[in-house]
Design an enzyme around this catalytic site. Structure first.
Site, PDB file in Angstrom:
ATOM      1  N   PRO A 128       7.814  -1.152   6.894  1.00  0.00           N
ATOM      2  CA  PRO A 128       6.775  -1.822   5.848  1.00  0.00           C
ATOM      3  C   PRO A 128       7.120  -1.605   4.445  1.00  0.00           C
ATOM      4  O   PRO A 128       7.111  -0.482   4.022  1.00  0.00           O
ATOM      5  CB  PRO A 128       5.325  -1.267   6.387  1.00  0.00           C
ATOM      6  CG  PRO A 128       5.437  -0.114   7.132  1.00  0.00           C
ATOM      7  CD  PRO A 128       6.849  -0.086   7.659  1.00  0.00           C
ATOM      8  N   THR A 153       5.633  -3.027   0.606  1.00  0.00           N
ATOM      9  CA  THR A 153       4.504  -3.808  -0.322  1.00  0.00           C
ATOM     10  C   THR A 153       5.763  -4.368  -1.299  1.00  0.00           C
ATOM     11  O   THR A 153       6.479  -3.753  -2.054  1.00  0.00           O
ATOM     12  CB  THR A 153       3.798  -2.886  -0.998  1.00  0.00           C
ATOM     13  OG1 THR A 153       2.761  -2.535   0.032  1.00  0.00           O
ATOM     14  CG2 THR A 153       2.941  -3.452  -2.068  1.00  0.00           C
ATOM     15  N   GLN A 197       1.600  -4.958   9.158  1.00  0.00           N
ATOM     16  CA  GLN A 197       0.952  -3.757   8.695  1.00  0.00           C
ATOM     17  C   GLN A 197      -0.414  -4.168   7.910  1.00  0.00           C
ATOM     18  O   GLN A 197      -0.497  -4.943   7.132  1.00  0.00           O
ATOM     19  CB  GLN A 197       1.790  -2.930   7.970  1.00  0.00           C
ATOM     20  CG  GLN A 197       1.205  -1.564   7.914  1.00  0.00           C
ATOM     21  CD  GLN A 197       1.884  -0.748   6.844  1.00  0.00           C
ATOM     22  OE1 GLN A 197       1.960  -0.939   5.713  1.00  0.00           O
ATOM     23  NE2 GLN A 197       2.216   0.430   7.313  1.00  0.00           N
ATOM     24  N   HIS A 215      -2.473   1.128   9.401  1.00  0.00           N
ATOM     25  CA  HIS A 215      -2.029   2.013   8.414  1.00  0.00           C
ATOM     26  C   HIS A 215      -2.527   3.365   7.968  1.00  0.00           C
ATOM     27  O   HIS A 215      -3.741   3.331   7.372  1.00  0.00           O
ATOM     28  CB  HIS A 215      -1.517   1.471   7.138  1.00  0.00           C
ATOM     29  CG  HIS A 215      -0.765   1.848   6.185  1.00  0.00           C
ATOM     30  ND1 HIS A 215      -0.323   3.307   6.221  1.00  0.00           N
ATOM     31  CD2 HIS A 215      -0.197   1.728   5.036  1.00  0.00           C
ATOM     32  CE1 HIS A 215       0.511   3.762   5.192  1.00  0.00           C
ATOM     33  NE2 HIS A 215       0.613   2.712   4.208  1.00  0.00           N
ATOM     34  N   GLY A 216      -2.294   4.413   8.752  1.00  0.00           N
ATOM     35  CA  GLY A 216      -3.168   5.473   8.724  1.00  0.00           C
ATOM     36  C   GLY A 216      -2.523   6.557   7.857  1.00  0.00           C
ATOM     37  O   GLY A 216      -2.582   7.768   7.968  1.00  0.00           O
ATOM     38  N   ALA A 217      -1.206   6.173   7.214  1.00  0.00           N
ATOM     39  CA  ALA A 217      -0.325   7.141   6.528  1.00  0.00           C
ATOM     40  C   ALA A 217      -0.804   7.089   5.002  1.00  0.00           C
ATOM     41  O   ALA A 217      -1.791   6.633   4.491  1.00  0.00           O
ATOM     42  CB  ALA A 217       0.940   6.875   6.927  1.00  0.00           C
ATOM     43  N   HIS A 218      -0.107   7.959   4.245  1.00  0.00           N
ATOM     44  CA  HIS A 218       0.336   7.815   2.812  1.00  0.00           C
ATOM     45  C   HIS A 218      -0.767   8.179   2.026  1.00  0.00           C
ATOM     46  O   HIS A 218      -1.001   7.675   0.759  1.00  0.00           O
ATOM     47  CB  HIS A 218       0.840   6.525   2.421  1.00  0.00           C
ATOM     48  CG  HIS A 218       2.295   6.268   3.209  1.00  0.00           C
ATOM     49  ND1 HIS A 218       3.078   5.114   3.045  1.00  0.00           N
ATOM     50  CD2 HIS A 218       2.984   7.254   3.846  1.00  0.00           C
ATOM     51  CE1 HIS A 218       3.981   5.348   3.631  1.00  0.00           C
ATOM     52  NE2 HIS A 218       4.240   6.492   4.163  1.00  0.00           N
ATOM     53  N   TYR A 264      -3.985   6.823   2.147  1.00  0.00           N
ATOM     54  CA  TYR A 264      -4.875   5.632   1.784  1.00  0.00           C
ATOM     55  C   TYR A 264      -6.079   6.004   2.722  1.00  0.00           C
ATOM     56  O   TYR A 264      -6.235   6.932   3.235  1.00  0.00           O
ATOM     57  CB  TYR A 264      -4.198   4.377   2.036  1.00  0.00           C
ATOM     58  CG  TYR A 264      -2.980   3.980   1.232  1.00  0.00           C
ATOM     59  CD1 TYR A 264      -3.150   3.883  -0.129  1.00  0.00           C
ATOM     60  CD2 TYR A 264      -1.738   3.934   1.757  1.00  0.00           C
ATOM     61  CE1 TYR A 264      -2.046   3.499  -1.105  1.00  0.00           C
ATOM     62  CE2 TYR A 264      -0.551   3.743   0.992  1.00  0.00           C
ATOM     63  CZ  TYR A 264      -1.003   3.547  -0.468  1.00  0.00           C
ATOM     64  OH  TYR A 264       0.054   3.041  -1.320  1.00  0.00           O
TER      65      TYR A 264
HETATM   66  C1  LIG Z   1       9.354  -1.021  -2.066  1.00  0.00           C
HETATM   67  C2  LIG Z   1       8.635   0.116  -1.025  1.00  0.00           C
HETATM   68  C3  LIG Z   1       7.456  -0.306  -0.702  1.00  0.00           C
HETATM   69  C4  LIG Z   1       6.785   0.388   0.429  1.00  0.00           C
HETATM   70  N1  LIG Z   1       5.650  -0.191   0.897  1.00  0.00           N
HETATM   71  C5  LIG Z   1       4.852   0.436   2.101  1.00  0.00           C
HETATM   72  C6  LIG Z   1       3.938  -0.227   2.528  1.00  0.00           C
HETATM   73  O1  LIG Z   1       3.464  -1.398   2.261  1.00  0.00           O
HETATM   74  N2  LIG Z   1       3.433   0.244   3.836  1.00  0.00           N
HETATM   75  C7  LIG Z   1       4.131   1.563   4.128  1.00  0.00           C
HETATM   76  O2  LIG Z   1       3.682   2.111   5.190  1.00  0.00           O
HETATM   77  N3  LIG Z   1       4.952   2.328   3.652  1.00  0.00           N
HETATM   78  C8  LIG Z   1       5.641   1.533   2.418  1.00  0.00           C
HETATM   79  N4  LIG Z   1       6.648   2.112   1.978  1.00  0.00           N
HETATM   80  C9  LIG Z   1       7.107   3.386   2.390  1.00  0.00           C
HETATM   81  C10 LIG Z   1       8.452   3.046   3.474  1.00  0.00           C
HETATM   82  O3  LIG Z   1       7.936   2.231   4.427  1.00  0.00           O
HETATM   83  C11 LIG Z   1       9.059   4.303   3.816  1.00  0.00           C
HETATM   84  O4  LIG Z   1       8.309   4.830   4.716  1.00  0.00           O
HETATM   85  C12 LIG Z   1       9.724   5.166   2.677  1.00  0.00           C
HETATM   86  O5  LIG Z   1      10.266   4.362   1.785  1.00  0.00           O
HETATM   87  C13 LIG Z   1      10.821   6.230   3.272  1.00  0.00           C
HETATM   88  O6  LIG Z   1      11.909   5.324   3.853  1.00  0.00           O
HETATM   89  P1  LIG Z   1      13.362   5.340   3.127  1.00  0.00           P
HETATM   90  O7  LIG Z   1      13.803   6.644   2.707  1.00  0.00           O
HETATM   91  O8  LIG Z   1      13.939   4.561   4.249  1.00  0.00           O
HETATM   92  O9  LIG Z   1      13.052   4.405   2.046  1.00  0.00           O
HETATM   93  C14 LIG Z   1       7.358   1.408   0.804  1.00  0.00           C
HETATM   94  C15 LIG Z   1       8.607   1.694   0.412  1.00  0.00           C
HETATM   95  C16 LIG Z   1       9.152   1.218  -0.668  1.00  0.00           C
HETATM   96  C17 LIG Z   1      10.519   1.449  -1.209  1.00  0.00           C
END
Ligand SMILES: Cc1cc2nc3c(=O)[nH]c(=O)nc-3n(C[C@H](O)[C@H](O)[C@H](O)COP(=O)(O)O)c2cc1C
Length: 356
Positions: free
Chosen positions: A25, A27, A103, A176-179, A181
């Site tokens: 996912p 954003t 998501q 989305h239960g992560a990060h 939020y």
């Molecule tokens: C531009 C951008 C937007 C993101 N938006 C979301 C989001 O909306 N929801 C989410 O769960 N994670 C979001 N993430 C996190 C990614 O899903 C991912 O967990 C994180 O970038 C690590 O993966 P990678 O090393 O392949 O980039 C976002 C990451 C990026 C780069």
């Protein structure tokens, strides 16, 4: 491990995935007043399906018009116009052979009043993150501690948004239960200091997630998917381990495993990093206590890292590599030498640039 696993099919409930690679996912902050993303942002998802991804996740969709939004230009799935905008995108993703999952999330305290129509910020407890809001350039405001009315209202937002996803034809929905939020704010003792049935013990802190999963599962038809994303890190106060201890995290995973969900999506900075002071990574620590299908994400950027990550998970998700490289899946297949992309590079996601 057999190196062909990455390009072998996987049975995710009733869905046969064509390989083990999904678009994480992301954003994009492209919506205007109508909470509908720009057309090129929607088309980007179709292009990734065409380029062989087996799963395509949407950006995080905010679940209400009151307090769920945390970034400018986020999308919703609550009106017929929003559903109608996504319908053709979902059908195109499916026609290209991928599974489309929406998501959804509520930002909780990681937000500021001006960005929400009701100018309101809510969380498990009335405490702010330590760091400033990088977008607003000011400290995060103290959130209202959620009342039982608020809890019910937020749950309804998740339910209505899930219904919107089903009406738009999505194959599944992710909570989305992560990060760090809102759901994560309840799960973590770092942000949840409640003394009622939603705070205190691990089970109590889990209770909010449980109620959302239960309510949402009732509106997801049996043949579709429900996934849950979790992480030990948050987008603010990044240095904090949200669960602190392995036993605490594993207890949450055990509770999740009893729910009507079809997969856990595990988000890490780096899939290979050892977790909770052990010699095992997050996927391994998760696997110890669940048989649910597992998706893993975090610094998976080439064939070797993808195969290595799949030793302990069923599906790999990529964000930055799939954002920036439309041919990523093919190049992974060809074992091309590929770069690890930096976070700064991904900022293009939030601009008006139309990504290939
Ligand atoms: C531009 C951008 C937007 C993101 N938006 C979301 C989001 O909306 N929801 C989410 O769960 N994670 C979001 N993430 C996190 C990614 O899903 C991912 O967990 C994180 O970038 C690590 O993966 P990678 O090393 O392949 O980039 C976002 C990451 C990026 C780069």
């Amino acid at each position: 491990m057999n190196e062909n696993v990455l390009f072998s099919s996987f049975q995710l409930k009733h869905y046969t995935l064509r390989n083990r690679i999904g678009v994480a996912p992301m954003t994009r902050m492209s919506s205007q007043h109508d909470s509908i993303p720009r057309q090129d942002v929607l088309d980007f998802l179709v292009r990734r399906a065409k380029k062989e991804a087996a799963i395509v996740y949407t950006e995080a969709i905010v679940t209400d018009y009151e307090s769920a939004q945390g970034y400018p230009g986020q999308a919703r799935m609550l009106t017929q116009r929003q559903i109608d905008a996504w319908g053709p995108v979902v059908r195109a993703i499916q026609k290209e052979g991928a599974v489309a999952i929406m998501q959804m999330f509520h930002c909780g305290r990681v937000s500021w009043p001006e960005i929400n129509p009701a100018k309101r910020i809510i969380s498990a407890s009335p405490f702010t993150p330590k760091q400033k809001n990088p977008l607003a350039g000011s400290p995060y405001p103290i959130p209202d501690e959620m009342s039982s009315f608020d809890v019910e209202h937020v749950i309804q937002g998740f339910v209505e948004t899930a219904k919107g996803a089903i009406a738009a034809g999505f194959d599944g929905v992710e909570i989305h239960g992560a990060h760090g939020y809102l759901i994560s704010q309840f799960l973590s003792p770092y942000s949840n200091q409640r003394t009622d049935g939603y705070g205190g013990s691990t089970e109590n802190r889990y209770h909010f997630a449980h109620e959302i999963i239960q309510a949402v599962s009732k509106v997801i038809p049996e043949e579709r998917l429900l996934t849950f994303r979790i992480s030990d890190w948050g987008v603010v106060d990044r240095e904090v381990s949200l669960f602190g201890k392995k036993a605490e995290y594993q207890e949450i995973i055990r509770l999740l495993s009893k729910e009507p969900i079809d997969a856990i999506s595990l988000s890490t900075y780096d899939y290979s990093r050892k977790a909770f002071g052990t010699d095992r990574n997050m996927a391994q620590v998760t696997r110890e206590v669940t048989d649910l299908p597992l998706m893993i994400c975090g610094k998976i950027y080439d064939r070797n890292s993808a195969e290595d990550a799949l030793k302990d998970a069923d599906i790999v998700l990529s964000a930055k590599s799939l954002l920036l490289n439309p041919n990523w899946v093919a190049e992974v297949r060809e074992r091309k030498a590929l770069p690890i992309h930096k976070s700064d590079e991904a900022n293009v996601a939030y601009t008006e640039t139309s990504l290939p």
